[in-house]
Write a protein that holds these residues in place. Sequence first.
Motif, PDB file in Angstrom:
ATOM      1  N   ASN A 370     -28.193 -22.026   6.022  1.00  0.00           N
ATOM      2  CA  ASN A 370     -28.002 -21.423   4.594  1.00  0.00           C
ATOM      3  C   ASN A 370     -27.821 -22.262   3.453  1.00  0.00           C
ATOM      4  OD1 ASN A 370     -25.381 -19.950   2.467  1.00  0.00           O
ATOM      5  ND2 ASN A 370     -26.401 -18.495   3.849  1.00  0.00           N
ATOM      6  N   ARG A 371     -27.020 -23.654   3.500  1.00  0.00           N
ATOM      7  CA  ARG A 371     -27.217 -24.549   2.545  1.00  0.00           C
ATOM      8  C   ARG A 371     -28.661 -24.893   2.049  1.00  0.00           C
ATOM      9  NH1 ARG A 371     -23.673 -27.063   0.290  1.00  0.00           N
ATOM     10  NH2 ARG A 371     -24.875 -29.026   0.287  1.00  0.00           N
ATOM     11  N   ARG A 372     -29.714 -25.059   2.804  1.00  0.00           N
ATOM     12  CA  ARG A 372     -30.815 -25.378   2.774  1.00  0.00           C
ATOM     13  C   ARG A 372     -31.492 -24.382   1.862  1.00  0.00           C
ATOM     14  NH1 ARG A 372     -31.049 -27.089   7.987  1.00  0.00           N
ATOM     15  NH2 ARG A 372     -32.230 -25.195   8.674  1.00  0.00           N
ATOM     16  N   ARG A 373     -31.214 -22.953   2.143  1.00  0.00           N
ATOM     17  CA  ARG A 373     -31.942 -21.919   1.427  1.00  0.00           C
ATOM     18  C   ARG A 373     -31.021 -22.057  -0.133  1.00  0.00           C
ATOM     19  NH1 ARG A 373     -31.692 -19.266   6.229  1.00  0.00           N
ATOM     20  NH2 ARG A 373     -29.553 -18.204   5.349  1.00  0.00           N
ATOM     21  N   ALA A 374     -29.930 -22.088  -0.083  1.00  0.00           N
ATOM     22  CA  ALA A 374     -29.126 -22.391  -1.433  1.00  0.00           C
ATOM     23  C   ALA A 374     -29.617 -23.393  -2.354  1.00  0.00           C
ATOM     24  CB  ALA A 374     -27.659 -22.359  -0.913  1.00  0.00           C
ATOM     25  N   ILE A 375     -29.896 -24.655  -1.677  1.00  0.00           N
ATOM     26  CA  ILE A 375     -30.311 -25.715  -2.681  1.00  0.00           C
ATOM     27  C   ILE A 375     -31.579 -25.246  -3.147  1.00  0.00           C
ATOM     28  CG2 ILE A 375     -31.272 -27.919  -2.361  1.00  0.00           C
ATOM     29  CD1 ILE A 375     -28.939 -28.530  -0.581  1.00  0.00           C
ATOM     30  N   GLN A 376     -32.656 -24.840  -2.480  1.00  0.00           N
ATOM     31  CA  GLN A 376     -33.974 -24.492  -2.802  1.00  0.00           C
ATOM     32  C   GLN A 376     -33.881 -23.508  -3.939  1.00  0.00           C
ATOM     33  OE1 GLN A 376     -36.772 -25.941  -1.827  1.00  0.00           O
ATOM     34  NE2 GLN A 376     -36.386 -26.987  -0.150  1.00  0.00           N
ATOM     35  N   GLU A 377     -33.131 -22.450  -3.638  1.00  0.00           N
ATOM     36  CA  GLU A 377     -32.988 -21.271  -4.798  1.00  0.00           C
ATOM     37  C   GLU A 377     -32.444 -21.987  -6.074  1.00  0.00           C
ATOM     38  OE1 GLU A 377     -31.233 -18.314  -2.853  1.00  0.00           O
ATOM     39  OE2 GLU A 377     -32.811 -17.767  -1.286  1.00  0.00           O
ATOM     40  N   ALA A 378     -31.336 -22.799  -5.815  1.00  0.00           N
ATOM     41  CA  ALA A 378     -30.634 -23.090  -7.080  1.00  0.00           C
ATOM     42  C   ALA A 378     -31.381 -23.919  -7.852  1.00  0.00           C
ATOM     43  CB  ALA A 378     -29.366 -23.836  -6.691  1.00  0.00           C
ATOM     44  N   VAL A 379     -32.299 -25.029  -7.267  1.00  0.00           N
ATOM     45  CA  VAL A 379     -33.161 -25.919  -8.072  1.00  0.00           C
ATOM     46  C   VAL A 379     -33.990 -25.059  -8.802  1.00  0.00           C
ATOM     47  CG1 VAL A 379     -34.839 -27.681  -7.819  1.00  0.00           C
ATOM     48  CG2 VAL A 379     -32.703 -27.808  -6.468  1.00  0.00           C
ATOM     49  N   GLU A 380     -34.682 -23.934  -7.960  1.00  0.00           N
ATOM     50  CA  GLU A 380     -35.625 -23.034  -8.649  1.00  0.00           C
ATOM     51  C   GLU A 380     -35.227 -22.222  -9.759  1.00  0.00           C
ATOM     52  OE1 GLU A 380     -38.894 -23.490  -8.171  1.00  0.00           O
ATOM     53  OE2 GLU A 380     -38.594 -25.006  -6.855  1.00  0.00           O
ATOM     54  N   ALA A 381     -33.932 -21.744  -9.676  1.00  0.00           N
ATOM     55  CA  ALA A 381     -33.455 -21.026 -10.963  1.00  0.00           C
ATOM     56  C   ALA A 381     -32.990 -22.053 -11.959  1.00  0.00           C
ATOM     57  CB  ALA A 381     -32.288 -20.372 -10.044  1.00  0.00           C
ATOM     58  N   ASP A 382     -32.804 -23.049 -12.017  1.00  0.00           N
ATOM     59  CA  ASP A 382     -32.434 -24.061 -13.076  1.00  0.00           C
ATOM     60  C   ASP A 382     -33.764 -24.638 -13.542  1.00  0.00           C
ATOM     61  OD1 ASP A 382     -31.717 -26.840 -14.303  1.00  0.00           O
ATOM     62  OD2 ASP A 382     -29.799 -25.699 -14.068  1.00  0.00           O
ATOM     63  N   ALA A 383     -34.097 -24.255 -14.917  1.00  0.00           N
ATOM     64  CA  ALA A 383     -35.499 -24.854 -15.675  1.00  0.00           C
ATOM     65  C   ALA A 383     -35.330 -26.399 -15.494  1.00  0.00           C
ATOM     66  CB  ALA A 383     -35.538 -24.280 -17.022  1.00  0.00           C
ATOM     67  N   VAL A 384     -34.375 -27.041 -15.877  1.00  0.00           N
ATOM     68  CA  VAL A 384     -34.358 -28.653 -15.995  1.00  0.00           C
ATOM     69  C   VAL A 384     -34.477 -28.990 -14.512  1.00  0.00           C
ATOM     70  CG1 VAL A 384     -33.418 -30.675 -16.497  1.00  0.00           C
ATOM     71  CG2 VAL A 384     -32.844 -28.555 -18.005  1.00  0.00           C
ATOM     72  N   ALA A 385     -33.876 -28.603 -13.260  1.00  0.00           N
ATOM     73  CA  ALA A 385     -33.954 -29.193 -12.078  1.00  0.00           C
ATOM     74  C   ALA A 385     -35.313 -29.003 -11.344  1.00  0.00           C
ATOM     75  CB  ALA A 385     -32.828 -28.583 -11.248  1.00  0.00           C
ATOM     76  N   ALA A 386     -35.929 -27.662 -11.833  1.00  0.00           N
ATOM     77  CA  ALA A 386     -37.160 -27.477 -11.372  1.00  0.00           C
ATOM     78  C   ALA A 386     -38.338 -28.094 -11.984  1.00  0.00           C
ATOM     79  CB  ALA A 386     -37.534 -25.816 -11.717  1.00  0.00           C
ATOM     80  N   GLY A 387     -38.176 -28.504 -13.407  1.00  0.00           N
ATOM     81  CA  GLY A 387     -39.009 -29.182 -14.230  1.00  0.00           C
ATOM     82  C   GLY A 387     -38.997 -30.845 -13.429  1.00  0.00           C
ATOM     83  N   VAL A 388     -38.025 -31.276 -13.345  1.00  0.00           N
ATOM     84  CA  VAL A 388     -37.699 -32.675 -12.629  1.00  0.00           C
ATOM     85  C   VAL A 388     -38.545 -32.675 -11.206  1.00  0.00           C
ATOM     86  CG1 VAL A 388     -36.142 -34.383 -11.668  1.00  0.00           C
ATOM     87  CG2 VAL A 388     -35.715 -33.471 -13.851  1.00  0.00           C
ATOM     88  N   ARG A 389     -38.207 -31.654 -10.495  1.00  0.00           N
ATOM     89  CA  ARG A 389     -39.026 -31.701  -9.241  1.00  0.00           C
ATOM     90  C   ARG A 389     -40.597 -31.647  -9.289  1.00  0.00           C
ATOM     91  NH1 ARG A 389     -38.151 -27.181  -4.572  1.00  0.00           N
ATOM     92  NH2 ARG A 389     -38.772 -28.309  -2.639  1.00  0.00           N
ATOM     93  N   ARG A 390     -41.001 -30.883 -10.225  1.00  0.00           N
ATOM     94  CA  ARG A 390     -42.398 -30.960 -10.376  1.00  0.00           C
ATOM     95  C   ARG A 390     -42.708 -32.175 -10.878  1.00  0.00           C
ATOM     96  NH1 ARG A 390     -41.074 -25.516 -12.509  1.00  0.00           N
ATOM     97  NH2 ARG A 390     -41.267 -26.346 -14.652  1.00  0.00           N
ATOM     98  N   LEU A 391     -42.259 -32.931 -11.887  1.00  0.00           N
ATOM     99  CA  LEU A 391     -42.463 -34.213 -12.622  1.00  0.00           C
ATOM    100  C   LEU A 391     -42.389 -35.307 -11.083  1.00  0.00           C
ATOM    101  CD1 LEU A 391     -43.038 -35.980 -14.867  1.00  0.00           C
ATOM    102  CD2 LEU A 391     -40.462 -36.317 -15.062  1.00  0.00           C
TER     103      LEU A 391
END
Length: 490
Positions: A370-391
């Motif tokens: 459950n925590r793994r899914r939560a982390i994935q979804e929270a990062v994708e939902a945050d524009a800055v975190a998702a941008g850093v992950r792509r970078l």
Amino acid sequence: MADNPAVLDTPVSLFHTATGIAYADIEIEQHRETWPVRSKQFRAWLRRRHYERTREAMDLATIRSILDLLEARAQFDAPERAVHIRVAEHEGKIYLDLADHHWQAVEVGPDGWRVIKRPPVRFRRASGMLPLPTPEAGGIIEMLASFLNIQSRDDLVLVVSWLLGALHHPGPFPLLAIVGEQGSAKTVLSKILRALIDPNLAPVRALPREERDLMIAANNGHVLAFDNLSSLPGWLSDALCRMASGGSFALRQLYTDADEVLFQAARPTILNGIEDVITRQDLADRAIFLTMGSLTDEQRRPEAELWQEFELARPRILGALLDAVPHGLWMRDRIQFPRLPRMADFARWATACEAAMWVPGTFRMAYDANRRRAIQEAVEADAVAAGVRRLMAKQTMWVGTASDLLDVATACGRHVDGRADWPKNPRAVAGRLRRSQTFLRALGIQITFNREGRDGNRIIRMISRGDVPSSVPSAPSASSATEPVPSAAG
């Protein structure tokens, strides 16, 4: 007061709380009740006692005089005691207030549970509290599943673990976030879970408008349930973080400039809505997420019929939950994790209780997934975190200022520029990045903030540990989970 010796001679045991609130223990129909001296219920009891002795009404001035005297005695001559609402722990045992007419409670120790009439702890009754049924032995926790629209056994494990966590005083308590489409029985699930621990006339409610309203709700109930949410303000997200982990709230007292009203506690909380309203990583880090499936016309049943069947099964479901608590009390100090998860106290308690119901390690597998899914979804939902992950998926290190990162992240994801949640200045980028640090670290991206150079410029340094993983590693199960434990007797 000399005109009312009958009232003053009535046996009343006084005490005060740490904040100076005066309370009285009174004997009514061969059981003990606890009320604040300034409460309507205690004032009504005084009037009744006076009327029974004199067949006359007590005038307002006499009531005020007696209350002033009793309050002074409670504050200056009586001992200090803690007062709890619904759940308490004392000398290694847990007490659950049934909130019935006879003021009974369930006492749970390492050797089992029983219903008692005079618990050693004091409970108070807030407006709206409803009684719990007298628990019955012989039930199994799987009885609960027939009343819930949950998708998998892992979801049942997490729901039951959350309920067991709500019985563990003083917490911390993970927040339960329920998401599902319209008509997926989210509200029914919220009501059923609250009815098993802390039933109330208003089982679910709308979001509070300010922190004062949240504090009042938490002061008057053990479980908080907020229904049909579409968004979550930032101030409320921060307040719920404190409520989950056990924080303090201080508000200015009405009609004064200097006095404050202080409240310190943790509360189990439920949020439900069609959309995922938890967007901040610090709150997501304290949450368990459930996704409700759709209900077909064949699966739907009349709500009156559902509640009638639930009321028949509720005493045995509550008994099944209480059967697991002695295992938790016996095992909680023996549980050792090689690596502590978030909400470690809750995880340890749930792991200690699970031997009464499931194979050891079942909870950690469900919780880590459950925590793994939560982390994935929270990062994708945050524009800055998702941008850093792509970078960082394209390089192993990045060093620069917040202004540099804003330019690079905007260029890396051109579609994000102009979004309402996209930061407009470097300071906002740094703040959002700090909030995302924990979850990005779990995805293999280490972020540090330092002042470097002669001018002391704020430098952000990001390092990717090889390939950025698509999920976080699960923690191993706790050791000592297979130790023998005594059976729990009802």
